[in-house]
Scaffold this motif. Sequence first.
Motif, PDB file in Angstrom:
ATOM      1  N   ARG A   1       0.683  -1.420  -0.182  1.00 51.58           N
ATOM      2  CA  ARG A   1       0.225  -0.331  -0.270  1.00 51.58           C
ATOM      3  C   ARG A   1       1.260   1.424   0.337  1.00 51.58           C
ATOM      4  O   ARG A   1       0.833   2.298  -0.437  1.00 51.58           O
ATOM      5  N   ARG A   2       1.713   1.149   0.567  1.00 53.59           N
ATOM      6  CA  ARG A   2       2.186   2.145   0.540  1.00 53.59           C
ATOM      7  C   ARG A   2       3.293   2.992  -0.847  1.00 53.59           C
ATOM      8  O   ARG A   2       3.688   3.409  -1.166  1.00 53.59           O
ATOM      9  N   THR A   3       3.778   1.949  -1.767  1.00 57.23           N
ATOM     10  CA  THR A   3       3.610   2.046  -3.028  1.00 57.23           C
ATOM     11  C   THR A   3       3.428   3.282  -3.426  1.00 57.23           C
ATOM     12  O   THR A   3       2.115   3.733  -3.001  1.00 57.23           O
ATOM     13  N   ARG A   4       3.435   4.079  -4.255  1.00 53.70           N
ATOM     14  CA  ARG A   4       3.873   5.339  -4.726  1.00 53.70           C
ATOM     15  C   ARG A   4       3.034   5.442  -5.988  1.00 53.70           C
ATOM     16  O   ARG A   4       2.757   6.072  -7.291  1.00 53.70           O
ATOM     17  N   LEU A   5       4.041   4.512  -7.035  1.00 52.98           N
ATOM     18  CA  LEU A   5       3.715   4.396  -8.586  1.00 52.98           C
ATOM     19  C   LEU A   5       3.887   3.220  -9.114  1.00 52.98           C
ATOM     20  O   LEU A   5       4.601   2.345  -8.590  1.00 52.98           O
ATOM     21  N   SER A   6       3.776   2.903  -9.748  1.00 54.67           N
ATOM     22  CA  SER A   6       3.802   1.331 -10.365  1.00 54.67           C
ATOM     23  C   SER A   6       4.841   1.905 -12.215  1.00 54.67           C
ATOM     24  O   SER A   6       3.404   2.880 -13.224  1.00 54.67           O
ATOM     25  N   VAL A   7       4.378   1.084 -12.725  1.00 51.23           N
ATOM     26  CA  VAL A   7       4.898   0.919 -14.564  1.00 51.23           C
ATOM     27  C   VAL A   7       4.703  -0.278 -14.870  1.00 51.23           C
ATOM     28  O   VAL A   7       5.099  -1.036 -14.134  1.00 51.23           O
ATOM     29  N   ILE A   8       3.563  -0.091 -15.918  1.00 52.24           N
ATOM     30  CA  ILE A   8       3.027  -1.561 -16.596  1.00 52.24           C
ATOM     31  C   ILE A   8       3.696  -1.303 -18.340  1.00 52.24           C
ATOM     32  O   ILE A   8       3.386  -0.055 -18.602  1.00 52.24           O
ATOM     33  N   VAL A   9       4.090  -2.106 -18.743  1.00 52.75           N
ATOM     34  CA  VAL A   9       4.813  -2.736 -20.066  1.00 52.75           C
ATOM     35  C   VAL A   9       3.578  -3.638 -20.354  1.00 52.75           C
ATOM     36  O   VAL A   9       3.890  -4.399 -20.759  1.00 52.75           O
ATOM     37  N   ASP A  10       3.077  -3.249 -21.674  1.00 51.59           N
ATOM     38  CA  ASP A  10       1.979  -4.483 -22.846  1.00 51.59           C
ATOM     39  C   ASP A  10       3.187  -5.030 -23.530  1.00 51.59           C
ATOM     40  O   ASP A  10       2.787  -5.720 -24.109  1.00 51.59           O
ATOM     41  N   THR A  11       4.443  -4.562 -23.668  1.00 50.26           N
ATOM     42  CA  THR A  11       5.074  -5.423 -24.686  1.00 50.26           C
ATOM     43  C   THR A  11       6.528  -5.930 -23.860  1.00 50.26           C
ATOM     44  O   THR A  11       7.541  -5.061 -23.667  1.00 50.26           O
ATOM     45  N   PRO A  12       7.039  -7.229 -23.852  1.00 50.19           N
ATOM     46  CA  PRO A  12       8.098  -7.519 -23.546  1.00 50.19           C
ATOM     47  C   PRO A  12       9.337  -6.655 -23.765  1.00 50.19           C
ATOM     48  O   PRO A  12       9.755  -6.736 -24.828  1.00 50.19           O
ATOM     49  N   VAL A  13      10.564  -6.279 -23.418  1.00 51.14           N
ATOM     50  CA  VAL A  13      11.453  -5.269 -23.211  1.00 51.14           C
ATOM     51  C   VAL A  13      12.313  -5.832 -23.277  1.00 51.14           C
ATOM     52  O   VAL A  13      12.808  -6.015 -21.521  1.00 51.14           O
ATOM     53  N   PRO A  14      13.650  -6.311 -23.871  1.00 48.98           N
ATOM     54  CA  PRO A  14      14.604  -7.411 -23.496  1.00 48.98           C
ATOM     55  C   PRO A  14      15.432  -6.113 -21.926  1.00 48.98           C
ATOM     56  O   PRO A  14      16.109  -4.667 -22.277  1.00 48.98           O
ATOM     57  N   GLY A  15      15.857  -6.382 -21.023  1.00 47.50           N
ATOM     58  CA  GLY A  15      16.740  -5.153 -20.508  1.00 47.50           C
ATOM     59  C   GLY A  15      16.199  -4.931 -19.622  1.00 47.50           C
ATOM     60  O   GLY A  15      16.874  -4.346 -18.365  1.00 47.50           O
ATOM     61  N   LEU A  16      14.494  -4.576 -18.930  1.00 47.58           N
ATOM     62  CA  LEU A  16      13.888  -3.603 -18.581  1.00 47.58           C
ATOM     63  C   LEU A  16      13.829  -3.442 -17.448  1.00 47.58           C
ATOM     64  O   LEU A  16      13.751  -3.090 -17.039  1.00 47.58           O
ATOM     65  N   ALA A  17      13.422  -5.562 -16.979  1.00 45.91           N
ATOM     66  CA  ALA A  17      13.592  -5.514 -15.399  1.00 45.91           C
ATOM     67  C   ALA A  17      14.275  -5.527 -14.257  1.00 45.91           C
ATOM     68  O   ALA A  17      14.463  -4.899 -13.398  1.00 45.91           O
ATOM     69  N   GLU A  18      15.879  -6.066 -15.557  1.00 47.12           N
ATOM     70  CA  GLU A  18      17.217  -5.803 -14.787  1.00 47.12           C
ATOM     71  C   GLU A  18      17.406  -4.140 -14.811  1.00 47.12           C
ATOM     72  O   GLU A  18      17.738  -3.920 -14.034  1.00 47.12           O
ATOM     73  N   ALA A  19      17.008  -3.181 -15.863  1.00 50.61           N
ATOM     74  CA  ALA A  19      17.029  -1.579 -15.433  1.00 50.61           C
ATOM     75  C   ALA A  19      16.333  -1.147 -14.408  1.00 50.61           C
ATOM     76  O   ALA A  19      17.081  -0.424 -13.814  1.00 50.61           O
TER      77      ALA A  19
END
Length: 435
Positions: free
Chosen positions: A364-382
């Motif tokens: 609940r303390r989360t301030r922001l979410s990022v949602i991406v609709d396409t697999p993007v190589p390296g995004l999770a790691e970045a």
Amino acid sequence: MTRRAIEMSNPYRIDDDITLSGFTGRAHRPGDGSYDELRRSLNPAVDARPALVAEAYGMADVRSALLAARAHGVPFAVQATGHGTHAGAEGGVLVRTTPMASVLVDPVRRIARVGPGARWGHVLAAAAPFGLAPLSGSAPDVGVTGYTLGGGLGWLARRHGFAADSVLRAEVLLADGRHVTASADSHPELFWALRGGGGGFGVVTSLEFRLHPVSQVYSGFAYFPIEVAGELLEAYRTWIDTAPDDLSTAVVLRRMPGEGPLAGRHVAQLKVVHAGDEAEGRRLLAPLLRAAGPALLDETRTTTYADTAMGGTPNRHMSMLEEVPAEVVDVLVAAAGQAQTVEVRHWGGAMSRPGPDAGPVSHRRTRLSVIVDTPVPGLAEALRPYDNGGTFLNFLADTGRTAAAWSGADHARLREVKRAYDPDGFFRVGHVVER
């Protein structure tokens, strides 16, 4: 594939002469005309073939299908609209609750009572004449029950909390066929678990929740050239510090579909829902509008909440963040060059201030979410160095990460509730708590 071939490949085949005791709905088997349509989820990755699809017209039908699945030892699952289906009842019994779409509104008590097949559009239409609104999601065709059991992050959540926080009562069919009422005074541990713990504790056959006095809002979209995405996100990451609870926003970097005035363009989009008047909404948004410069198109307006359809972003990647530093802005702008849609959404407000009896909606303390609709190589790691490691049940497609949707303490408590109400793990399809 022929019906015979389907049956031979199905390890859980249910015989045609099975008796669904007391069943008044319609049963569909492989090869029947409506079978493929009714078994289908909105998730293209799910292509399960249940041995039987049962369209339920009432609680007794759901119980009949449940007891049949128990008797044959096959998987059992429930589906209303298919929005939250991430795993199928392969070879089992799939109950469709779509016909159970009743909606009753009590305008004096500001309460709605709905069946398990009700969609948010049904509730919005029933509540609007009384100046009331549910804590609905981004689209009117989303099912009420599944959305709410998963937490329910809507466009009034910063003002009124998660949809799960407004639940007052649930009628629940348990794994052993008993039908119970879960509320603060009856089966309180089950009641707690249902408000954010998902549907793995029983089949909710009726849900009662608060409505809120919201009739008109200032809402819609403003579109800007994609070239100003960095400037808009830079302004957004500090602007949210002073945004009031009445204002919900998101910044979306997206490629527009092939129709409309911006067809095919790559744009930075500002989504807005302000539970207040237009002049105040525009005043609050002024710093963002200055940072982005002249809009390509401004579709914000004063409208009824019932007519506000904000649209959602299909989740192929999600990160939960506390801040959006300059390094994250650079990562997101780069990701937008490879993805169809990148959405950054502001949380906080009433979501981060739960009452003492709140359910297990976590992070609940989360301030922001990022949602991406396409697999993007390296995004999770970045994004990993900035990610708080949580996720949100409604947005989670990977059933292997279900436990990440809750805090450690809540997960442990949920497991206790699971052991008490589903001791043999009958409910095991989709996002369920392991015993």
